[in-house]
Design a protein around this motif. Sequence first.
Motif, PDB file in Angstrom:
ATOM      1  N   LEU A 216       1.872  -9.664   8.520  1.00  0.00           N
ATOM      2  CA  LEU A 216       2.630  -8.483   8.940  1.00  0.00           C
ATOM      3  C   LEU A 216       3.586  -7.982   7.861  1.00  0.00           C
ATOM      4  O   LEU A 216       3.978  -6.806   7.881  1.00  0.00           O
ATOM      5  CB  LEU A 216       3.413  -8.795  10.219  1.00  0.00           C
ATOM      6  CG  LEU A 216       2.559  -8.998  11.483  1.00  0.00           C
ATOM      7  CD1 LEU A 216       3.448  -9.413  12.649  1.00  0.00           C
ATOM      8  CD2 LEU A 216       1.783  -7.729  11.823  1.00  0.00           C
ATOM      9  N   ARG A 217       3.934  -8.825   6.905  1.00  0.00           N
ATOM     10  CA  ARG A 217       4.796  -8.379   5.816  1.00  0.00           C
ATOM     11  C   ARG A 217       4.125  -7.319   4.957  1.00  0.00           C
ATOM     12  O   ARG A 217       4.799  -6.576   4.229  1.00  0.00           O
ATOM     13  CB  ARG A 217       5.200  -9.573   4.947  1.00  0.00           C
ATOM     14  CG  ARG A 217       6.098 -10.584   5.661  1.00  0.00           C
ATOM     15  CD  ARG A 217       6.374 -11.793   4.788  1.00  0.00           C
ATOM     16  NE  ARG A 217       5.139 -12.488   4.440  1.00  0.00           N
ATOM     17  CZ  ARG A 217       5.087 -13.579   3.675  1.00  0.00           C
ATOM     18  NH1 ARG A 217       6.203 -14.101   3.201  1.00  0.00           N
ATOM     19  NH2 ARG A 217       3.935 -14.159   3.415  1.00  0.00           N
ATOM     20  N   GLN A 218       2.797  -7.235   5.058  1.00  0.00           N
ATOM     21  CA  GLN A 218       2.067  -6.231   4.291  1.00  0.00           C
ATOM     22  C   GLN A 218       2.449  -4.811   4.683  1.00  0.00           C
ATOM     23  O   GLN A 218       2.271  -3.874   3.902  1.00  0.00           O
ATOM     24  CB  GLN A 218       0.560  -6.436   4.476  1.00  0.00           C
ATOM     25  CG  GLN A 218      -0.001  -7.677   3.820  1.00  0.00           C
ATOM     26  CD  GLN A 218       0.037  -7.587   2.318  1.00  0.00           C
ATOM     27  OE1 GLN A 218      -0.480  -6.646   1.725  1.00  0.00           O
ATOM     28  NE2 GLN A 218       0.678  -8.555   1.678  1.00  0.00           N
ATOM     29  N   VAL A 219       2.954  -4.648   5.892  1.00  0.00           N
ATOM     30  CA  VAL A 219       3.354  -3.313   6.347  1.00  0.00           C
ATOM     31  C   VAL A 219       4.411  -2.725   5.420  1.00  0.00           C
ATOM     32  O   VAL A 219       4.414  -1.514   5.152  1.00  0.00           O
ATOM     33  CB  VAL A 219       3.877  -3.370   7.800  1.00  0.00           C
ATOM     34  CG1 VAL A 219       4.440  -2.022   8.228  1.00  0.00           C
ATOM     35  CG2 VAL A 219       2.749  -3.792   8.740  1.00  0.00           C
ATOM     36  N   THR A 220       5.287  -3.553   4.910  1.00  0.00           N
ATOM     37  CA  THR A 220       6.333  -3.076   4.000  1.00  0.00           C
ATOM     38  C   THR A 220       6.068  -3.424   2.541  1.00  0.00           C
ATOM     39  O   THR A 220       6.741  -2.893   1.649  1.00  0.00           O
ATOM     40  CB  THR A 220       7.705  -3.671   4.400  1.00  0.00           C
ATOM     41  OG1 THR A 220       7.626  -5.104   4.380  1.00  0.00           O
ATOM     42  CG2 THR A 220       8.105  -3.201   5.787  1.00  0.00           C
ATOM     43  N   GLU A 221       5.106  -4.295   2.288  1.00  0.00           N
ATOM     44  CA  GLU A 221       4.867  -4.745   0.919  1.00  0.00           C
ATOM     45  C   GLU A 221       3.470  -4.398   0.392  1.00  0.00           C
ATOM     46  O   GLU A 221       3.231  -4.492  -0.812  1.00  0.00           O
ATOM     47  CB  GLU A 221       5.040  -6.271   0.837  1.00  0.00           C
ATOM     48  CG  GLU A 221       6.432  -6.762   1.222  1.00  0.00           C
ATOM     49  CD  GLU A 221       6.505  -8.286   1.290  1.00  0.00           C
ATOM     50  OE1 GLU A 221       5.471  -8.944   1.025  1.00  0.00           O
ATOM     51  OE2 GLU A 221       7.591  -8.814   1.596  1.00  0.00           O
ATOM     52  N   GLY A 222       2.546  -4.035   1.268  1.00  0.00           N
ATOM     53  CA  GLY A 222       1.160  -3.825   0.876  1.00  0.00           C
ATOM     54  C   GLY A 222       0.976  -2.707  -0.128  1.00  0.00           C
ATOM     55  O   GLY A 222       1.774  -1.763  -0.198  1.00  0.00           O
TER      56      GLY A 222
ATOM     57  N   ALA B 121       1.823   5.975  12.978  1.00  0.00           N
ATOM     58  CA  ALA B 121       3.244   6.324  12.918  1.00  0.00           C
ATOM     59  C   ALA B 121       4.070   5.198  12.303  1.00  0.00           C
ATOM     60  O   ALA B 121       4.961   5.440  11.473  1.00  0.00           O
ATOM     61  CB  ALA B 121       3.757   6.650  14.324  1.00  0.00           C
ATOM     62  N   VAL B 122       3.766   3.958  12.686  1.00  0.00           N
ATOM     63  CA  VAL B 122       4.502   2.807  12.140  1.00  0.00           C
ATOM     64  C   VAL B 122       4.261   2.679  10.638  1.00  0.00           C
ATOM     65  O   VAL B 122       5.201   2.474   9.852  1.00  0.00           O
ATOM     66  CB  VAL B 122       4.082   1.514  12.866  1.00  0.00           C
ATOM     67  CG1 VAL B 122       4.640   0.289  12.151  1.00  0.00           C
ATOM     68  CG2 VAL B 122       4.558   1.541  14.319  1.00  0.00           C
ATOM     69  N   LEU B 123       3.006   2.802  10.218  1.00  0.00           N
ATOM     70  CA  LEU B 123       2.675   2.665   8.802  1.00  0.00           C
ATOM     71  C   LEU B 123       3.280   3.797   7.976  1.00  0.00           C
ATOM     72  O   LEU B 123       3.747   3.575   6.847  1.00  0.00           O
ATOM     73  CB  LEU B 123       1.156   2.639   8.628  1.00  0.00           C
ATOM     74  CG  LEU B 123       0.462   1.385   9.187  1.00  0.00           C
ATOM     75  CD1 LEU B 123      -1.042   1.573   9.205  1.00  0.00           C
ATOM     76  CD2 LEU B 123       0.838   0.152   8.374  1.00  0.00           C
TER      77      LEU B 123
ATOM     78  N   TRP C 213      10.018   1.992   2.807  1.00  0.00           N
ATOM     79  CA  TRP C 213       9.762   1.109   1.661  1.00  0.00           C
ATOM     80  C   TRP C 213       8.745   1.774   0.735  1.00  0.00           C
ATOM     81  O   TRP C 213       7.555   1.404   0.718  1.00  0.00           O
ATOM     82  CB  TRP C 213       9.229  -0.239   2.139  1.00  0.00           C
ATOM     83  CG  TRP C 213      10.224  -1.042   2.914  1.00  0.00           C
ATOM     84  CD1 TRP C 213      11.101  -1.955   2.427  1.00  0.00           C
ATOM     85  CD2 TRP C 213      10.439  -1.005   4.338  1.00  0.00           C
ATOM     86  NE1 TRP C 213      11.846  -2.497   3.442  1.00  0.00           N
ATOM     87  CE2 TRP C 213      11.468  -1.934   4.634  1.00  0.00           C
ATOM     88  CE3 TRP C 213       9.867  -0.282   5.397  1.00  0.00           C
ATOM     89  CZ2 TRP C 213      11.929  -2.145   5.917  1.00  0.00           C
ATOM     90  CZ3 TRP C 213      10.329  -0.488   6.679  1.00  0.00           C
ATOM     91  CH2 TRP C 213      11.346  -1.411   6.936  1.00  0.00           C
ATOM     92  N   PRO C 214       9.170   2.752  -0.045  1.00  0.00           N
ATOM     93  CA  PRO C 214       8.242   3.514  -0.903  1.00  0.00           C
ATOM     94  C   PRO C 214       7.526   2.614  -1.905  1.00  0.00           C
ATOM     95  O   PRO C 214       8.113   1.674  -2.442  1.00  0.00           O
ATOM     96  CB  PRO C 214       9.159   4.513  -1.619  1.00  0.00           C
ATOM     97  CG  PRO C 214      10.400   4.567  -0.797  1.00  0.00           C
ATOM     98  CD  PRO C 214      10.557   3.204  -0.204  1.00  0.00           C
TER      99      PRO C 214
END
Length: 338
Positions: free
Chosen positions: A183-189, A245-247, A254-255
């Motif tokens: 799930l950390r990929q949502v902000t780091e992927g 919407a979340v992504l 987190w650009p």
Amino acid sequence: MPGTTTSLRAWWARRPPAAGAAVMATGILSVGLHLSGYEALSRILLVLACLAWLGLAADFVVRLLRERQRWLDEAGSPAALTAVAATTVLGTRFSTLGWQSLAYALLALAALLWPLLLVDVVGHWKQRMPGAVFLGCVATQGLAVLGATLAGAEAVGWLARAAMVLFWCGLVGYGFALARFDLRQVTEGAGDHWIAGGALAVSALAGSKLIAADSARLYLWNEDDFDVLRSVTLTLLVLDVACYAVLLAAEVGWPRPGYDVRRWCTVFPMGMTAAAMLSVSAAVDIPWLKGPGQVLLWIAMAVWLAVAVLAVAAARAELRGDRAPRHASEGVRSRARR
């Protein structure tokens, strides 16, 4: 000119399996534009997708014959399944053009590759996987979409029922992939985390195609079957929009600027969400979904154009790097690359 050609071939040979997402993204936008009535632009994108598919297919064969170990290593990565997904997307678009023989050929090719690659990919799964883990679901649902599309066009009952089996298998596969997704990929992927939503979108598209495949001639689903299929399809679409919407919010919060080949895995879910919304609108007779679907389609087109510009710039920079040694210490840098 020979030096340029050599550099271009070397650059192309270094394309990772994730490059297949560019075909997926371009192909699904072609489908979406067709559903919206923009046929000329749809066909232009289809030509681009076909050229990229042919290039990647040729490279796939060359690696299989000449670089067997590299091919085996890449076949075990989740991104290898872009080969199946891209093939089914093109087959679906060809079917809408009435080119059913070609669509059947692509369905056969995708169906041949699907179990071979899927077993290898799943065998290499581990905990905390990137978004590419959902490509197993995407590839399976891609087969369901193409099978259902052909079944509706050709009135082939067994193909629709096979597509229905793949549809449910794809949903089960999504559950297993979600359990492995980090799930950390949502902000780091780097872009492929969007496939978490894209898999829901292609599942909704598959459901809409299964609904549309039914007819008085085939009588595929009874009233209970239809109600379940309709409910599941609409639920998948709602979940997809929520995930979208979340992504999107995570991209703002987190650009992650700059180009990465996995950004094509961002374009594909955006285009797939638009195509799913347009297809569901027609299949279940909800006209108001068409407007939001068209808005999302043009947003996906804008992102496709931005990623394409960045990809061209990155390719030019890489090619200039390849040619630089011919003006200086070519031997030293060539050996370093090897």
